[in-house]
Each structure stands twice: as C-alpha cells, then as structure tokens.
Design a protein around this motif. Structure first.
Motif, PDB file in Angstrom:
ATOM      1  N   LEU A 182       0.571  -1.570   0.150  1.00  0.00           N
ATOM      2  CA  LEU A 182       0.186   0.020   0.065  1.00  0.00           C
ATOM      3  C   LEU A 182       0.792   0.931  -0.189  1.00  0.00           C
ATOM      4  N   SER A 183       1.885   1.323   0.571  1.00  0.00           N
ATOM      5  CA  SER A 183       2.257   2.589   0.555  1.00  0.00           C
ATOM      6  C   SER A 183       3.596   2.685   0.015  1.00  0.00           C
ATOM      7  N   ARG A 184       3.940   1.116  -1.370  1.00  0.00           N
ATOM      8  CA  ARG A 184       4.757   2.353  -2.115  1.00  0.00           C
ATOM      9  C   ARG A 184       3.508   2.156  -3.309  1.00  0.00           C
ATOM     10  N   VAL A 185       2.403   1.804  -3.911  1.00  0.00           N
ATOM     11  CA  VAL A 185       1.639   2.264  -4.714  1.00  0.00           C
ATOM     12  C   VAL A 185       0.788   4.265  -3.907  1.00  0.00           C
ATOM     13  N   HIS A 186       0.715   4.313  -2.757  1.00  0.00           N
ATOM     14  CA  HIS A 186       0.640   5.163  -2.782  1.00  0.00           C
ATOM     15  C   HIS A 186       1.785   6.101  -2.853  1.00  0.00           C
ATOM     16  N   SER A 187       3.260   6.061  -3.040  1.00  0.00           N
ATOM     17  CA  SER A 187       4.005   6.699  -2.144  1.00  0.00           C
ATOM     18  C   SER A 187       5.007   6.549  -4.398  1.00  0.00           C
ATOM     19  N   VAL A 198       1.574   2.207 -14.220  1.00  0.00           N
ATOM     20  CA  VAL A 198       0.577   2.384 -12.970  1.00  0.00           C
ATOM     21  C   VAL A 198       1.667   3.850 -12.345  1.00  0.00           C
ATOM     22  N   ALA A 199       2.661   3.567 -11.797  1.00  0.00           N
ATOM     23  CA  ALA A 199       3.469   4.430 -10.679  1.00  0.00           C
ATOM     24  C   ALA A 199       3.588   5.671 -11.378  1.00  0.00           C
ATOM     25  N   ASN A 200       3.704   5.598 -12.737  1.00  0.00           N
ATOM     26  CA  ASN A 200       4.141   7.704 -13.060  1.00  0.00           C
ATOM     27  C   ASN A 200       2.183   7.911 -13.720  1.00  0.00           C
ATOM     28  N   SER A 201       1.787   7.473 -13.864  1.00  0.00           N
ATOM     29  CA  SER A 201       0.333   8.402 -13.607  1.00  0.00           C
ATOM     30  C   SER A 201      -0.407   8.262 -12.119  1.00  0.00           C
ATOM     31  N   PHE A 202      -0.723  10.145 -11.861  1.00  0.00           N
ATOM     32  CA  PHE A 202      -1.250   9.623 -10.559  1.00  0.00           C
ATOM     33  C   PHE A 202      -3.400   9.135 -10.642  1.00  0.00           C
ATOM     34  N   LEU A 203      -3.768   9.061 -12.013  1.00  0.00           N
ATOM     35  CA  LEU A 203      -5.183   8.578 -12.168  1.00  0.00           C
ATOM     36  C   LEU A 203      -4.746   6.875 -11.617  1.00  0.00           C
ATOM     37  N   LEU A 204      -4.327   6.708 -11.892  1.00  0.00           N
ATOM     38  CA  LEU A 204      -3.918   5.084 -12.114  1.00  0.00           C
ATOM     39  C   LEU A 204      -3.439   4.658 -10.727  1.00  0.00           C
ATOM     40  N   CYS A 207      -6.486   4.623  -8.928  1.00  0.00           N
ATOM     41  CA  CYS A 207      -7.391   3.837  -8.534  1.00  0.00           C
ATOM     42  C   CYS A 207      -6.510   2.275  -8.261  1.00  0.00           C
ATOM     43  N   LYS A 208      -5.898   2.111  -8.537  1.00  0.00           N
ATOM     44  CA  LYS A 208      -4.549   0.909  -7.323  1.00  0.00           C
ATOM     45  C   LYS A 208      -4.603   0.879  -5.803  1.00  0.00           C
ATOM     46  N   LEU A 209      -4.947   2.367  -5.025  1.00  0.00           N
ATOM     47  CA  LEU A 209      -4.367   2.486  -4.055  1.00  0.00           C
ATOM     48  C   LEU A 209      -6.080   2.546  -3.253  1.00  0.00           C
ATOM     49  N   VAL A 210      -7.313   2.803  -4.062  1.00  0.00           N
ATOM     50  CA  VAL A 210      -8.555   2.194  -3.696  1.00  0.00           C
ATOM     51  C   VAL A 210      -8.629   0.259  -4.015  1.00  0.00           C
TER      52      VAL A 210
END
Length: 460
Positions: A182-187, A198-204, A207-210
């Motif tokens: 969760l932390s890695r997706v958030h950061s 995914v990491a380079n897209s704020f929107l993606l 979505c992945k965080l949700v």
C-alpha cells in the motif's frame, strides 16, 4: 401501467423465492456436511509438487500432527492428479527427508485452474482469492474434516471452512497484501509488483490504491476467521496482526530449514579464488541485477594481493520470462566485464566464502539460513526476515552483513574478502550457531506447542 407493476411484482417474488430457495439449500448442505465431519485434519495445499519451502512446511506439519495426535487422520487436498498416499509419503522422504508415521489420505481437486495466475491477466490477486473459495467449496463438499489447516496462504477460504463447522488453522508464509505494498502504491514507487505505467500516473495510482485498500479490508475480515494463525517470521507477524486484528490467535513458528547436513560442512574454506554464492529462483524480486552490479563494483576496488573472486548463481527458471531474465544477466555480466567470474553451478555451498541475498521484504529467507548453516557468511537485504530474525548477533558475535544499495553490497563483499582467516571463521561459527535456531527439530517443537491447545480438546 398496471401490467408493468404486476410484472415487476412477479419478478420480485421470483427473485425472493430463488434467494430463499438457494439459502435453504445451502443451509441443508452445510447442516449435512457439519454432521458428517470426520476426525481428521484437512491440509489445503493445492500444489503438492512445488518443491519449495512451503511444501517442506506441509510435510513437517503432517508429521508434527501425527506425532501429537496419532489417532487423527491427515488428509491432503491437492490438485495434482497423480498424487496418491504412497507417492506422497515417498515424496516427503525423498525430496525433504521427512519420515511420516503413516501415508496421508488424498482428496483430489479438479478446479485448480481457478487459483492459477494465468487465469487472471488483470486483478490477479482478487481473482485468485475468490477462485480459492470455489476450490475450497469443491474440497469441503468431498471431505469435511474437524480441523481445516491451510498451508498455502488462501485466507479467503477460512469463512467457508468455518461455515462447514471446521476449526480453522493456518500457516502463513507471507501476507497476500502487505502495508508495504500500500505504501509503495501511495508513494508511486515503481517495483516488480507496481508497474511503472501505474507508478507514473496519478489517476492509475489512485485507482490501484482504492483497489488495494478494499482488498486489504476483505483480507483482514477473512483472516480474522482463523482460530489459530501461525506465521513464519516477525515481519509477517507484524503485518498479519495489523491486518487481521487477532493478535491473541497469532503465533510465530519459524519454518523448518534443512540445516543438519549443511552444519557438517567444514568452516575452514581453502577455496582459491574466493567464491560468493547466490541461491534463488531467477525472479524479478530476487534482484540479481543488483548483485551483479555490486560484485562488479567490488572487483574494481580489490586490493592487488586479494585473488579475484567468483560469483556463483544457483537457481531455477519457472517460465520463459525467467529464462529471458537469466539471459539478460549473462549479457550484463559481459557488459560489466565479469563474465569469466560468474558461474551457474549447484552444490557449491561447501566451498563458498559468502552467500548473497538481495530481495527486499523477504518474509523469511531460508537461503540466508542455509548460507549460515553451511559456513558461508551472509550478505542479506536489510529488511524483513533477514533483518528482524536471521542476521542478528549470536552470543554477542556478528553473524553477517545487511545491505540495501549496490555500494553497501560491494562494501560488504570487500570487507569479507579483506578479512583474515580467523575473522572469517569467527563470523561463520557464530552464524552457524544462529542457524540452529531455525532447524527442523525446532519447528516440530514450536508447531506442536502452538496447536496443542486446539487439537487436544474433546470432539463435539
């Protein structure tokens, strides 16, 4: 208008009737199954031929229960159709050296495709989790044990097993989802389990965080249905306690490591040139590239009086992607001009000066224990199992090195190569004593002590 309302009413009645009918049928099935529970422990382990540490835990757990409660049958739920009681008792002995008291019974599963990674190109984690419920439904409809013991990490099956009247026990090697994920997706950190797109897209990323938060909530709920959860390390225990919120039902039992034969190897290493071994499958999370870069960095900074070392990769490839990854490592070795110093050989622990491990957040780290038992000084990643449980001082003596960056790994390699024989011997001896804490015998003792309060009570 009246006709439409009548039709809607009829549809509602039909839907309610269908739901009631299905509910009644489910209750009847569960009632019959609960009344037919057998005096047995059912091991949910769909893959009984994976050959890894998880399978060793399975057979050691079967043996521990047979020793603790000889009158309890041990039943294996497996998707391997060629598995039989005789073949499994032979496999436990031949592959892992585990002598079972009696052959386990076998329940064959035919729906294993529902938990296979290839079945779910997208949303793999949740797909496999819900698929495991379907597979468990097949298992429990064929045989209902008094105790249901999951040794493969399929937590979504626990509520169903409870509905069938089973006491649910599990041995968890690592959480399906961790707070670190969760932390890695958030950061928005790009890693093997968080694609760079995914990491380079704020929107993606949002979505992945949700998705991850929703999944972690579900994982916490199903995990809390376990009557007893055994975990393999302090790191896993920390995450499972936070996610499942049942700390009083969680016990840490280190996995059984085959250290007996390795501890018989001599600590004195006369190998010239010095050898550094790396034992791991060629998977992305094992970070072989970092090892190769650190090795090349250390070679460039060697003293003239120190023989040029060899790096030995020992591992297997699961699929074409791993084969490609191995070929890329060979190409990188050529680019770094160390191709003549890198070997892919098996059975080299006895002559290795050091053992290298570079996976971040390795839940335990059996290969690190094996290095230590064999007398090879470990250089492990400074996280999770190696940091919290394994590469710790023993009787005040250093047992190895922890590192994270290429430079830190290279520095550790150089320190070991520059040590005197007596300094290497002192660390190797302390490491070997430390490794004895993770022996197979220690697993049997701790496992039986953990399950005793549950399986020794009267049946009802």
């Amino acid at each position: 208008m009246v006709m439409v309302m009548v039709n809607l009413t009829i549809i509602r009645i039909l839907l309610v009737s269908a739901i009631v009918s299905l509910t009644v049928r489910l209750i009847l099935i569960l009632t019959v199954c609960r009344s037919n529970r057998k005096r047995a422990v059912g091991f949910f382990h769909p893959y009984t031929n994976d050959g890894g540490g998880g399978e060793r835990v399975l057979w050691c757990a079967v043996k521990a229960i047979q020793e603790e409660q000889p009158d309890l049958d041990c039943v294996i739920y497996t998707g391997d159709h060629d598995a039989s009681p005789d073949s499994l008792i032979r496999r436990a002995l031949d592959r892992f050296g585990v002598t079972l008291i009696s052959p386990p019974k076998v329940v064959h599963l035919h729906k294993r495709k529902w938990i296979e990674e290839t079945t779910y190109p997208r949303f793999t984690m949740i797909g496999q989790s819900f698929g495991s419920i379907y597979l468990s439904w097949e298992a429990l409809n064929k045989f209902v044990p008094f105790y249901y013991l999951d040794t493969s990490g399929y937590a979504f099956t626990y509520p169903l097993a409870r509905l069938f009247g089973c006491k649910v026990l599990c041995y968890t090697h690592y959480p399906t989802i961790s707070l670190d994920m969760l932390s890695r997706v958030h950061s928005r950190s790009s890693m093997y389990n968080n694609d760079s797109v995914v990491a380079n897209s704020f929107l993606l990323s949002q979505c992945k965080l949700v998705y991850y938060k929703f999944f972690s909530w579900m994982y916490g709920f199903v995990g809390s249905c376990a009557n007893l959860a055994l975990v393999n390390s302090s790191w896993t225990q920390s995450h499972i306690e936070k996610l499942w919120r049942i700390p009083d039902r969680i016990k840490r039992v280190y996995p059984p490591c085959d250290t007996t034969g390795l501890q018989a190897l001599p600590l004195e290493r006369e190998a010239t040139p010095p050898k550094i071994i790396s034992v791991a499958q060629f998977r992305p999370e094992k970070a072989h590239t970092l090892q190769l870069q650190a090795f090349a960095h250390s070679v460039k900074n060697l003293n003239a009086d120190i023989p040029r070392p060899k790096l030995q990769f020992v591992g297997s490839c699961r699929n074409d992607a791993d084969e490609t990854r191995l070929q890329n490592l060979k190409d990188l070795a050529i680019k770094l001009k160390v191709e003549e110093d890198v070997e892919e050989l098996v059975g080299l622990l006895g002559s290795a000066t050091a053992g290298i491990h570079s996976m971040m957040d390795e839940h335990f780290g059996i290969s690190v224990v094996e290095y230590m038992a064999a007398g090879a000084i470990p250089i492990a990643h400074n996280s999770a199992g190696p940091k919290m449980d394994i590469v710790l001082p023993e009787e005040g003596k250093q047992t190895g090195f922890l590192a994270e960056t290429v430079e830190e790994y290279a520095d550790a390699i150089l320190k070991i190569l520059r040590m005197s024989k007596s300094e290497k011997h002192e660390i190797a001896a302390a490491a070997r004593r430390r490794a004895s804490r993770f022996s197979e015998q220690r697993f049997y003792e701790d496992f039986r002590a953990a399950i005793r309060p549950i399986i020794n009570h009267s049946f009802g």
